[in-house]
Design an enzyme around this catalytic site. Structure first.
Site, PDB file in Angstrom:
ATOM      1  N   LYS A 177       0.865  -1.187   0.000  1.00  0.00           N
ATOM      2  CA  LYS A 177       0.000   0.000   0.000  1.00  0.00           C
ATOM      3  C   LYS A 177       0.900   1.235   0.000  1.00  0.00           C
ATOM      4  O   LYS A 177       1.537   1.561   0.999  1.00  0.00           O
ATOM      5  CB  LYS A 177      -0.896   0.039   1.245  1.00  0.00           C
ATOM      6  CG  LYS A 177      -1.879   1.199   1.185  1.00  0.00           C
ATOM      7  CD  LYS A 177      -2.200   1.770   2.543  1.00  0.00           C
ATOM      8  CE  LYS A 177      -1.698   3.142   2.848  1.00  0.00           C
ATOM      9  NZ  LYS A 177      -1.848   4.237   1.916  1.00  0.00           N
ATOM     10  N   GLU A 252      10.689   1.941  10.236  1.00  0.00           N
ATOM     11  CA  GLU A 252      11.756   2.905   9.960  1.00  0.00           C
ATOM     12  C   GLU A 252      11.089   4.269   9.945  1.00  0.00           C
ATOM     13  O   GLU A 252      10.238   4.520   9.094  1.00  0.00           O
ATOM     14  CB  GLU A 252      12.417   2.564   8.619  1.00  0.00           C
ATOM     15  CG  GLU A 252      13.843   3.076   8.531  1.00  0.00           C
ATOM     16  CD  GLU A 252      13.906   4.525   8.103  1.00  0.00           C
ATOM     17  OE1 GLU A 252      14.182   5.378   8.989  1.00  0.00           O
ATOM     18  OE2 GLU A 252      13.672   4.818   6.942  1.00  0.00           O
ATOM     19  N   CYS A 286      14.134  11.074   5.469  1.00  0.00           N
ATOM     20  CA  CYS A 286      14.244  10.757   6.908  1.00  0.00           C
ATOM     21  C   CYS A 286      15.663  11.017   7.357  1.00  0.00           C
ATOM     22  O   CYS A 286      15.913  11.270   8.528  1.00  0.00           O
ATOM     23  CB  CYS A 286      13.901   9.324   7.255  1.00  0.00           C
ATOM     24  SG  CYS A 286      13.071   8.398   6.040  1.00  0.00           S
ATOM     25  N   GLU A 387      11.033  16.504  14.269  1.00  0.00           N
ATOM     26  CA  GLU A 387      11.263  16.326  12.840  1.00  0.00           C
ATOM     27  C   GLU A 387      10.322  17.248  12.066  1.00  0.00           C
ATOM     28  O   GLU A 387       9.109  17.219  12.269  1.00  0.00           O
ATOM     29  CB  GLU A 387      11.001  14.873  12.433  1.00  0.00           C
ATOM     30  CG  GLU A 387      11.353  14.620  10.980  1.00  0.00           C
ATOM     31  CD  GLU A 387      11.198  13.170  10.558  1.00  0.00           C
ATOM     32  OE1 GLU A 387      10.131  12.582  10.846  1.00  0.00           O
ATOM     33  OE2 GLU A 387      12.127  12.632   9.935  1.00  0.00           O
TER      34      GLU A 387
END
Ligand code: UN1
Length: 497
Positions: A177, A252, A286, A387
């Site tokens: 997905k 992750e 990331c 972040e």
């Protein structure tokens, strides 16, 4: 482009419409009026069909010898080489990053295919001596079963390949997905797998939202493994959901990656690295460099040169080869970036470049934001801790190496890190003491190669590493096998006292 192709789900080797009869649009973030395509707005029913197909596909695929599975993957790699330019251009149109980078994204999938296919002739296990005579023992990798792969929009083909390829080489079947912002690139890699001759059911694609597709997929009783790359917020929910059935889960997630610049560093080299690490992919990796920790004796000079370079970057449509930085992926990312810039200003950080949207002229129709740098950032500020996932970099000041490493380690994340220094002793201390899954010396926090482990410590992950040989530990289970050829009952040493 004015036409709007309709892209379907891929279930059991067929391209099919969603049972909902509904679709959603995929638009170019550099130009919202450009429709890239429409995709299936799928439901739980589509997920069930895909999982059932994967269950059947798995029964056969697990018995195909691994070197033969590898032949399909080599062919996938070859097809991706052939279609690289087309797929890269489509990727720039669907998510915005510049064409050089989308070529790199397809290249990363190609590298993953060739590296992963090589595993078809390895998948090494171990043999060991037995404590008993006439007994042989070994351990082998076994496939796990049906895997759910849930992937993000920032590396729309590379990250799917990190999951699809090892799943296939290990003999698993999968349902993928993709993020709703980037279904086309996943469609393209699935198409390459189909054209390479992958049997029906082994790899299935279902597009749609997290709640209607992702949630039923990860909750399916047939799914044995969930592999997810994305935000920590979603990762936490997945971990809780997977815990109920003790599903294997590889996560992750976020990063707050820092480059340390020491007083003995080559400042221009460090500026080059911080420009690429901070503003490459519009800061949406990331592994993006979101903090610079500069030694107090060079922080002023570094900031001056860094801000000048950031101001000279050309922001625009990634298909224009002269553009350095593309748009953000969508409205919500744009709002997140703007709100963090407001937070930084309120917290008292000093804006040294950017800090505003670009929304006139060529930028009027996209989600563009100027490369932004904050100086005089304090470690406790939110812009130094959270972040942002955009083109915003915070500069902090360190007294010495020990202090710099303490600052680098002072967030909840531990993905990537870097040090610029010419002192080998500094470099080795940093390699040892930075708490992160990846450390670079004299290069920025981005640019991992596919044949080394990829992932992070602390809240970046849950202990798994994609890439390299470690990814096989995610997508296979060890089985230990004992063969007694003595012809009599031999009890193990512990049962023989
Ligand atoms: C990511 O940061 O989201 O290491 C993936 C890199 C790329 C992959 C990045 N190979 O920069």
């Amino acid at each position: 482009m004015s036409t709007s192709p309709v892209f379907k789900n891929f279930i059991n080797g067929e391209w099919v419409d969603s049972s909902s009869g509904k679709t959603f649009e995929n638009r170019n973030p550099a130009n919202k009026s450009e429709l890239v395509g429409t995709f299936q707005d799928s439901t739980e029913k589509d997920v069930e069909a895909a999982v059932a197909a994967a269950r059947e596909g798995f029964k056969k695929w697990r018995l195909v010898p691994a070197p033969k599975r590898a032949e399909v993957i080599y062919e996938m790699g070859r097809i991706l080489v052939e279609r690289k330019e087309q797929y890269a251009r489509e990727m720039t149109r669907e998510m915005g990053k510049v064409i050089k980078e989308t070529r790199g994204d397809v290249q990363e999938a190609i590298d993953t295919c060739y590296y992963g296919a090589g595993e078809g002739r390895r998948l090494f296990g171990q043999t060991t001596p037995s404590e008993l005579p006439n007994k042989f023992q070994m351990c082998v990798r076994q496939p796990i079963g049906v895997c759910a792969l849930i992937t993000p929009w920032n590396f729309p083909m590379a990250i799917p390949s990190w999951k699809i390829i090892p799943a296939l080489i290990c003999g698993d079947a999968a349902v993928i997905k993709p993020a709703t912002d980037t279904p086309l690139s996943t469609y393209n890699i699935v198409k390459a797998a189909q054209d390479a001759g992958l049997p029906p059911g082994v790899l299935n694609l279902v597009t749609g939202s997290g709640s209607r597709v992702g949630t039923p997929l990860l909750r399916s009783k047939e799914v044995r493994l969930v592999s997810f790359t994305g935000s920590s917020e979603v990762g936490r929910k997945l971990a809780i959901a997977c815990a109920e059935d003790f599903k294997k889960l590889s996560l992750e997630m976020g990063g707050k990656n820092a480059i340390i610049v020491m007083d003995d560093a080559d400042i221009d080299l460090a500026v080059d690295g911080a420009i690429w690490g901070g503003f490459g992919t519009t800061g949406q990796r990331c592994t993006a460099t979101s903090r610079i920790i500069a030694h107090k004796s060079i922080v002023g000079e570094f900031t001056k040169r860094y801000a000048a370079r950031a101001r000279s970057l050309k922001v625009g449509n990634g298909l224009d080869a002269s553009v350095d930085v593309g748009p953000l992926v969508n409205q919500s990312q744009l709002e997140t970036v703007s709100s963090y810039v407001d937070i930084g200003l309120k917290e008292g950080a000093k804006l040294v470049s950017g800090g505003h949207r670009l929304d006139s002229g060529d930028h009027a129709n996209g989600y563009f934001y100027a490369p932004t740098i904050f100086g005089e950032v304090q470690p406790g500020m939110r812009i130094a801790q959270e972040e942002i996932f955009g083109p915003v970099v915070s500069i902090l000041t360190a007294e010495n190496l020990e202090h710099a490493i303490e600052l680098a380690n002072g967030t909840v994340y531990g993905l990537s890190s870097s040090i610029y220094t010419h002192d080998i002793n500094n470099a080795f201390v940093a390699m040892r003491d930075i708490d992160a899954g990846i450390t670079y010396v004299n290069s920025p926090t981005i640019g991992a190669e596919v044949h080394l482990p990829f992932g992070g410590t602390k809240q970046t992950g849950n202990g798994h590493r994609e890439g390299g040989m470690t990814v096989l530990d995610i997508f296979s289970e060890w089985k230990s096998i004992y063969v007694d050829y003595s012809g009599r009952l031999q009890k193990a040493q512990i049962d023989n006292n």
